[in-house]
Scaffold this motif. Structure first.
Motif, short mmCIF file in Angstrom:
data_model
loop_
_atom_site.label_atom_id
_atom_site.label_comp_id
_atom_site.label_asym_id
_atom_site.label_seq_id
_atom_site.Cartn_x
_atom_site.Cartn_y
_atom_site.Cartn_z
N UNK B 253 0.84 -1.19 0.00
CA UNK B 253 0.00 0.00 0.00
C UNK B 253 0.88 1.24 0.00
N UNK B 302 9.58 -7.62 22.15
CA UNK B 302 8.43 -8.50 22.34
C UNK B 302 8.85 -9.87 22.87
N UNK C 211 -0.41 2.70 12.49
CA UNK C 211 0.46 2.58 11.33
C UNK C 211 0.54 1.10 10.94
N UNK C 212 0.12 0.82 9.71
CA UNK C 212 0.07 -0.57 9.26
C UNK C 212 1.45 -1.21 9.23
N UNK C 213 2.48 -0.41 8.97
CA UNK C 213 3.83 -0.97 8.93
C UNK C 213 4.22 -1.48 10.31
N UNK C 216 2.32 -4.63 11.21
CA UNK C 216 2.90 -5.73 10.42
C UNK C 216 4.16 -6.27 11.11
N UNK C 217 5.08 -5.36 11.43
CA UNK C 217 6.34 -5.78 12.05
C UNK C 217 6.09 -6.50 13.37
N UNK C 218 5.22 -5.89 14.19
CA UNK C 218 4.98 -6.50 15.50
C UNK C 218 4.30 -7.85 15.37
N UNK C 220 4.73 -9.99 13.01
CA UNK C 220 5.76 -10.98 12.67
C UNK C 220 6.52 -11.41 13.92
N UNK C 241 -4.97 -4.40 8.26
CA UNK C 241 -4.13 -4.57 7.07
C UNK C 241 -2.71 -5.02 7.41
N UNK C 245 -1.28 -8.79 6.49
CA UNK C 245 -0.14 -8.94 5.58
C UNK C 245 0.88 -9.93 6.15
#
Lengths: 506, 352, 346, 352
Positions: B253, B302, C211-213, C216-218, C220, C241, C245
């Motif tokens: 995106x 984490x 923030x989708x980025x 996403x990272x977290x 993973x 989103x 992803x």
């Protein structure tokens, strides 16, 4: 000015580079006034003059590092009102700058080769080719140099050699050398002069700048004497003696200087240094400076003389040894500590270490006495201003206002500010590193007079310098350093330019 | 501490080597996490870190260039997203491999143009690079929102999607899923090699170091200062554009707000990697290490079970620790020796 | 600074002290109350201040503002800061107040940070309506699309159904300071603890910074350090989103359930292949229009009460909150899955 | 100072010194002219919404926090550094004092004063930490404060538990709305603090030392100025200003939070540079900072009043910065009207 005429010898040979009626002012101060000089092929042309006479400025104008206020530069017959460095190099002008102008983060080989590769329009930086260029250059100059060390990590002498090699790498038609021997030993100076001789044979025009008289007589085919930014006379070396050349440079019959020999005997020494040492830099430094005594500390650039001064001043404290002031032992860990012990230090590089160029003259003078002139956390501005004004008047600093920035002052006046700020603090010892570098002749005399007057009042003075006439003229004794150690001490009985020169560049 | 370091040359050398220091930090963190969470030490962690390091690394390469040349650029993130977003807007239908190349080329081209704008402002208005790029980044971001658009494009050109979905490696995981390394990583590798070659092996690359090392000296020996500056800004702009489009391809995106406020973190990673903020020093390899160490720190939180609320403080603390260590390492660089071996002439002692 | 002439250190301290005292004690003085009369409801400007301008969500809401303007003939507009930053929004809000609108409709990033400004607006006779700020005190009304607790519970019951009531799951919020996100997360957690004891939330909610980025990272990292995880619950519209992803990349579409707030256009690709399983939202267009309708009623001097009809689908019979009488909520939750996602165009 | 007459003379002298420290007049005059032009332009374009008492009251109310943060950044710049952590410090101060205010003690007048003092004290401590990292460990200011910014933000997050500290006493929250003759008290407070800063930088030894250290750190060291002490004082002062800004923010917002004010860091730098503070150190202009803060706020309010989107506002702010700095560089040549007699600054060092 009458002596500067086109003498008959110039007649048939076309000059490689000519400076025509060059004038240059810095912040209202005339550095050069209507200077015309011709540099002929195959000739070593010495520009002689004291510090501040305008020699370096002239060279910077020819090389495009400075833009002249008036006049033009004629190279191979074409006149240029001003040049850019790149243009000058393209026209065959090469310079060994006094400050070396090396790139500290690149290694020596690259410093030598990159300008040439740039000039040749190369796109690929081949390490092999750079090494080849550099090796050829140092071979030509008879220099030994570690080519793969970053220049910032080289000793001062090696940096000077690197700057020389860089200039020789390029097949130039004009080569200017600005004080190229300040850090070199005799052996290195000899091989430099051999290289200069070979270039002369190849028809290169060479400008050689020095304030060491002997060097002038050793290499020059022609001498032009500058004083206070003007050409005083020009001729061949055989026309001169040491004395007449020196008189031309200074404008005075003799460089001898009124000096009392009264050391305040019986009183504790102003400064006593015992066994001072700092890892890898210097060791076993012991000497004293009596009250009212002027002691010189000399040596080549990089001999450790500055490091010793900075250890005493607390800038880079020593690891071992003792320092006492007026008989009292003091542990000097910082400049503040040294200052409160009564040691004041006028550093080597006035512009970056000594002065706050864009700040008012008044603040530059009063920086050392801010606390003394404060009450309840507030500056007693009036009293402070009075003190600064008095000092400014005593030292005859030429300025309209103490609110003007120091940058607006000439070198000599700026140096007075620097000395004045420490005199305001009333120290017991004043350590001066190159007190008259970049100072015009009049100011030089004044500054030395001021120091003389202060010494008569009991101030102990240590002058770090390689300005031989100055050392001879002002010091009671001269200490000589080589390779981080004190190697000689010359007292008034055997103090002369020749003895010092021999001792420092052995 | 000072005396300890100055008396032990070996310690000094080890600490003085920035990259060794970074590796040690990285290993210590990985070790600490693995003790607590053995699953951390695996291919998937490696891939996660590489994937998340890719975009900051590409940006970091551009930042490294500007830092070496003696400037500080804070506009690179806005340049990156501006270029990538515009590329997606201009050619939404770019399909297949040619389409992907088109999208990338447009983004890089726009990036170069914006880099040139930076150069014009820096050289024309004689501003410091920090101030100039602060101003231009406000302008770029404003222009992006005002004239191009601010809404998220979730249907990005298919060429980019395809590029991201090509896997270099695909490995099954214990939980039934798979982990993979996208072919996008190749872009980072190729760029790193190209820029490293540019810096080491071209004359223009050496000019960059010369200008950052001592501008006046470089000018005096005939190095074209202005041309070098313009070149650096143009390349850095192009690299930022590339980073932007890689981010878009990676995330699927184009979101104009993605990067807001992250500039200084990238700069911090680059400086951690050994580039001098005062110019003249820096290398691609160091930047890679700096970025990876920061990613390791981020991804350790984490698994270490550090509560979300503590994470920011921990990152701040580690960042301070990192830059402090770096500064200390730089300070213990060896001094130039003067002291000659004992000379034949006997030093004079206390003669007075 | 003439007084500087004789300012001793002690005087300086005195001045600083006085300053502190003023800071501490002068709070008693009152703010001058606005005396301008209320303009009639049908005249004057209606201004809507949103969290951030230019994003899809508020662009959609802008369409609602336009609809309202078309239906009523009232001059209504929307403004918002470039980045979602509370101080930018507060300043924009204050500068909107200086334009003296009839109605201010505000969607605050941080409700607490706009309270003072809203009080100032109301003191000038401006009618204030908020949205996504159920705890607000300085407003004439707060219009919510739904009851926050039931929204969180609805996400949770879908997630629990998908996970068959057992397994680990993780929660994401835009930020730990976001009130509504925390409400949903907490309501979901409370329901899970009561009704689905077989499920377990790992750790505290994770922050995605909207923030989708980041999400996403977290995700993973969570997948990697919690291999057994079965579900994700995302509150920010940027969470699904990002989470989806990561799931898609790991090829875990069929093993892990993902539910949360989402915008159809941004999540369509993930819903299609099952990497996201369902999204919940309310239509910002309708919410925007409902706010202005409520403002119109209030500005004409009437009061809102339970059951009021705002003439917008989903907001036709409003409920009054039991905890905050200013809060009115509708029944406007949209639940979107693979089956009906194609019906939505925003 | 027993003599009244002498006291008066000294008063005049100090006033003159402070005025002279407020800026090189040329750039200040330019800034004032442009600011007045902005006001006139928007008054003409949007008389109904811009030219109102309410709008100017809003300007005076919105400016203080930016002005104070900019003053703090300007002080750091005066010392040759920069402080990117001011916003984090402001928020942390707000949270710390907010946490005391919401306890039963905080409801009392003395408790409130204690809370306020605590907030400022926390901010000063943060500043001292910054100064120690910068002067003690010699971490570059930009990196040190970037790291501490994360750290302070993180600590704030932990202290506040992630939610805004609200329900502050009304005595505190009303403070932001008190006006004297239409002028908000917080604006007067800002002017008072600006006056105090002007006094410190012109009439106290530490102020002069800060300026000299910023002008030339090496010369300062050779002059016996303790870089450590002066740097720590500078950042402590900056921290204190940020702390007051934080209290004003939380008074205005009736709450304290960690995510407030992120846009202020870059804005603060822009204000300082616009004012004519030299980012390389050695020069500050207090009046300029206040005028620039108001000018930027006026610009954005004015643009909003004429109905321009906030994206265009940020373009305008960036362009404004570049234009003003370009005028400062070229102004002497292009606009002889603004030329003032100034000491010529030779670019090159004096002849050697």
């Amino acid at each position: 000015m009458s002596t500067m005429t086109s003498d008959p010898e110039h007649g048939s040979v076309r000059p490689v580079v000519e400076a025509e009626s060059i004038s240059k002012t810095f912040g209202g101060v005339n550095a050069l006034t209507d200077v015309t000089v011709r540099f002929l092929p195959g000739e070593v042309h010495c520009l002689a003059g004291e510090n501040g006479s305008g020699k370096s400025t002239l060279i910077k104008i020819i090389s495009g590092a400075e833009v002249p206020t008036a006049g033009s530069i004629r190279i191979s017959g074409h006149a240029y009102p001003s040049l850019r460095p790149q243009q000058a190099i393209r026209l065959g002008v090469e310079v060994i700058y006094q400050d070396f102008s090396l790139l500290p983060n690149l290694d020596a080989a690259e410093n030598i080769a990159l300008p040439l590769l740039t000039l040749e329009g190369k796109r690929v930086a081949s390490r092999k080719r750079a090494m080849k260029i550099a090796e050829e250059a140092i071979g030509r100059a008879g220099i030994r140099l570690d080519l793969s060390t970053p220049v910032g990590d080289l000793t001062v002498a090696d940096r000077q050699l690197c700057a020389i090699a860089r200039a020789l790498a390029h097949n130039s038609t004009f080569l200017a050398m600005d004080e190229p021997t300040t850090a070199l030993t005799w052996r290195e100076v000899d091989s430099l002069f051999d290289a200069v001789g070979r270039l002369r044979e190849q028809g290169v025009a060479i400008a050689f700048i020095s304030h060491k008289l002997q060097e002038v007589f050793d290499v020059a085919d022609r001498v032009t004497v500058l004083r206070n930014g003007r050409i005083v006379e020009t001729g061949v070396p055989s026309q001169y003696t040491h004395e007449s050349l020196s008189q031309g440079m200074t404008g005075r019959k003799s460089t001898s200087f009124p000096r009392s020999s009264a050391v305040w005997a019986g009183k504790p020494a102003a400064l006593r240094v015992t066994g001072l040492g700092r890892s890898q830099l210097f060791e076993g430094i012991s000497f004293t400076v009596g009250q009212g005594e002027v002691v010189g500390l000399s040596g080549l650039l990089g001999s450790g003389r500055t490091e010793v001064a900075e250890a005493i001043a607390g800038v880079h404290p020593a690891d071992t040894g003792h320092i006492s002031v007026l008989g009292e032992e003091c542990d000097i860990r910082s400049v503040e500590g040294a200052v409160s012990a009564g040691i004041a230090y006028v550093p080597e590089d006035r512009l970056t270490q000594g002065l706050f160029l864009d700040q008012p003259i008044g603040d530059n003078l009063s920086v050392t006495i801010l606390s003394k002139f404060s009450r309840a956390g507030r500056i007693r501005a009036r009293a402070l201003r009075e003190a600064s004004r008095t000092m400014s008047a005593t030292l005859r600093i030429k300025t309209r206002s103490l609110a003007a920035p120091v940058r607006s002052l000439s070198g000599g006046n700026a140096q007075r500010v620097l000395i004045g700020k420490w005199l305001l603090r009333e120290p017991a010892v004043l350590v001066l590193n190159g007190p008259t570098v970049g100072v015009d002749v009049g100011s030089k005399f004044d500054i030395l007079s001021i120091l003389n007057a202060e010494s008569l009042r009991g101030l102990g003075i240590l002058i770090i310098s390689d300005d031989l006439p100055e050392l001879v003229a002002t010091c009671h004794r001269v200490l000589v350093m080589r390779g981080g150690r004190l190697v000689d001490e010359l007292d008034s009985a055997n103090l002369s330019e020749a003895t010092i020169l021999e001792a420092i560049s052995a | 501490m000072k005396s300890l370091l100055s008396t032990h040359p070996r310690i000094r050398r080890a600490i003085g080597n920035q990259e060794v220091l970074l590796l040690v930090i990285a290993l210590v963190i990985v070790g600490a996490v693995s003790v607590r969470n053995p699953g951390f030490l695996g291919v998937d962690t490696l891939f996660n870190i590489l994937t998340s390091a890719l975009v900051p690394f590409i940006f970091g390469i551009g930042v490294t260039l500007v830092l070496i040349a003696g400037g500080i650029d804070v506009s690179f993130l806005t340049v990156g997203i501006f270029a990538a977003y515009l590329s997606c807007r201009l050619f939404p239908q770019a399909d297949g491999a040619p389409g992907a190349l088109l999208s990338i080329a447009v983004a890089v081209g726009v990036g170069v143009l914006l880099g040139l704008v930076n150069a014009v402002v820096v050289l024309g208005a004689r501003l410091s690079t920090l101030i100039a790029t602060l101003a231009t980044s406000a302008i770029f971001l404003g222009a992006l929102f005002a004239f191009i658009g601010g809404t998220v494009i979730s249907d990005i050109p298919h060429g980019l999607v395809g590029m991201n979905s090509v896997s270099l490696v695909r490995i099954p995981l214990a939980n039934g899923g798979t982990t993979r390394l996208s072919a996008l990583v190749i872009i980072g590798v190729v760029l790193a090699v190209l820029v490293a070659l540019f810096l080491r092996r071209t004359i223009a690359g050496r000019w960059v170091f010369a200008v950052g090392g001592d501008e006046e000296a470089a000018r005096r020996v005939g190095i074209p200062i202005r041309a070098t500056r313009v070149l650096v800004f143009a390349i850095a702009g192009g690299i930022a554009g590339l980073a932007g489009i890689v981010q878009v391809a990676q995330s699927g995106r184009a979101d104009p707000t993605t990067f807001i406020g992250g500039e200084l973190n990238v700069i911090a990673a680059v400086v951690l990697g050994g580039a001098l903020i005062t110019g003249g020093r820096g290398r691609v390899r160091g930047t890679l290490l700096g970025v990876i160490v920061i990613q390791i720190i981020n991804s350790a939180l984490i698994p270490l079970g550090i509560p979300a609320i503590w994470q920011q403080a921990v990152i701040g603390l580690l960042l301070i620790l990192g830059v402090s260590l770096q500064t200390i390492a730089n300070r213990v660089r060896p001094i130039r020796a003067i002291l000659a071996p004992p000379a034949s002439s006997v030093p004079i002692g206390e003669t007075v | 600074m003439k007084s500087g002439s004789s300012m001793h250190m002690s005087r300086k301290i005195a001045v600083v002290g006085a300053l502190m005292a003023t800071l501490a004690l002068a709070g008693c003085s009152t703010v001058s109350a606005g005396s301008s009369g209320k303009p009639a409801a049908g005249t004057g400007k209606y201004i809507q201040v949103v969290k951030i301008s230019g994003i899809a969500w508020f662009d959609r809401m802008k369409a609602g503002v336009a609809d309202f303007a078309k239906k009523t003939g009232i001059n209504a507009s929307q403004i918002g800061p470039t980045t979602a930053s509370p101080e930018l929004e507060a300043n924009l809000l204050r500068s909107a107040i200086t334009q003296n609108p009839t109605v201010l409709a505000v969607i605050p990033i941080d409700p607490a940070s706009v309270e003072t400004a809203l009080a100032q607006a109301r003191s000038k006779g401006i009618t204030v309506v908020t949205h996504e700020a159920p705890t607000i005190t300085n407003a004439d009304a707060d219009i919510e699309a739904f009851d926050n607790a039931s929204y969180g519970e609805q996400i949770m019951s879908s997630l629990a159904k998908c996970m068959n009531g057992s397994g680990d799951y993780a929660q994401f919020v835009g930020s730990l300071t976001s009130e509504t996100h925390m409400d949903w997360a907490n309501a979901g957690l409370a329901m899970q603890e009561k009704k689905y004891p077989g499920m377990h939330r790992i750790a505290q909610p994770f922050e995605s910074n909207d923030n989708a980025a980041t999400s996403y990272t977290k995700t993973k990292q969570i997948l990697q350090s919690n291999p057994g995880i079965k579900g994700f619950f995302g509150d920010s519209s940027q969470d699904v989103p990002g989470i989806a992803r990561a799931i898609q990349e790991a090829g875990l579409q069929d093993k892990i359930c993902v539910f949360g707030t989402g915008v159809p256009s941004e999540t369509k690709q993930y819903i299609a292949d099952g990497s996201a399983d369902g999204i919940f939202l309310w239509d910002p267009k309708l919410a925007g229009e409902a706010m202005l309708q409520a403002g119109k009623i209030l500005a004409s001097g009437k009061k809102l009460s339970a059951g009021v009809d705002l003439k917008v689908p989903g907001y036709t019979s409003m409920h009054q909150s039991a905890t905050n009488p200013l809060e009115f909520y509708g029944d406007a939750i949209l639940s979107i899955t693979k089956a009906n996602i194609d019906n939505y165009t925003f | 100072m027993n003599d009244q007459n002498q006291g008066a003379r000294m008063g005049r002298h100090i006033t003159a010194r402070i005025l002279s420290a407020m800026g090189s007049r040329g750039s200040l005059v330019r800034l004032l002219v442009v600011s007045i032009a902005i006001v006139i332009t928007f008054s003409a374009l949007a008389p109904t919404s811009f030219l109102t008492v309410g709008n100017f009251e809003f300007l005076a109310q919105a400016t203080p926090e930016v002005a104070l943060l900019s003053l703090g950044i300007s002080l750091a710049m005066l010392a040759g550094g920069i402080d990117l952590s001011v916003v984090a410090i402001a928020n942390l101060a707000g949270i710390a004092s907010g946490l005391v205010m919401v306890t039963p003690i905080g409801a009392t007048g003395g408790g409130l004063a204690l809370a306020i003092l605590l907030g400022v004290a926390v901010a000063v401590v943060c500043g001292v930490i910054n100064g120690t990292l910068i002067a003690g460990l010699r971490v570059p200011p930009i990196l040190a404060t970037l790291g501490t910014s994360q750290l302070y933000g993180g600590i704030g997050l932990v202290l506040s538990g992630g939610t805004a500290v609200s329900a502050l006493p009304t005595a505190f929250t009303d403070f932001a709305n008190i006006t004297f003759a239409g002028v908000p008290l917080i604006f007067l407070l800002t002017l008072l603090l600006a006056g105090l800063v002007a006094f410190v930088v012109t009439a106290t030894p530490v102020g002069v030392r800060i300026r000299l250290l910023g002008a030339n750190a090496v010369a300062a060291e050779y002059s016996g100025i303790s870089a450590r002490r002066v740097t720590i004082s500078t950042y402590a002062l900056t921290g204190g200003l940020a702390g007051v800004a934080g209290l004003i923010i939380s008074s205005r917002a009736s709450s304290a939070d960690t995510n407030y004010g992120s846009s202020y860091i870059l804005l603060g730098i822009v204000v300082a540079v616009l004012a004519g503070v030299n980012p390389d150190g050695g020069h500050i202009t207090i009046t300029g900072v206040i005028v620039a803060a108001i000018a930027l706020q006026t610009l954005s309010t004015g643009l909003t009043a004429v109905g321009v989107s906030s994206d265009v506002v940020s373009i305008a702010q960036g362009a404004f910065l570049i234009a003003m700095l370009a005028v400062n560089v070229y102004g002497g040549q292009v606009v002889p009207l603004f030329r003032r007699r100034r000491f010529r600054r030779a670019v090159e060092p004096a002849p050697a």
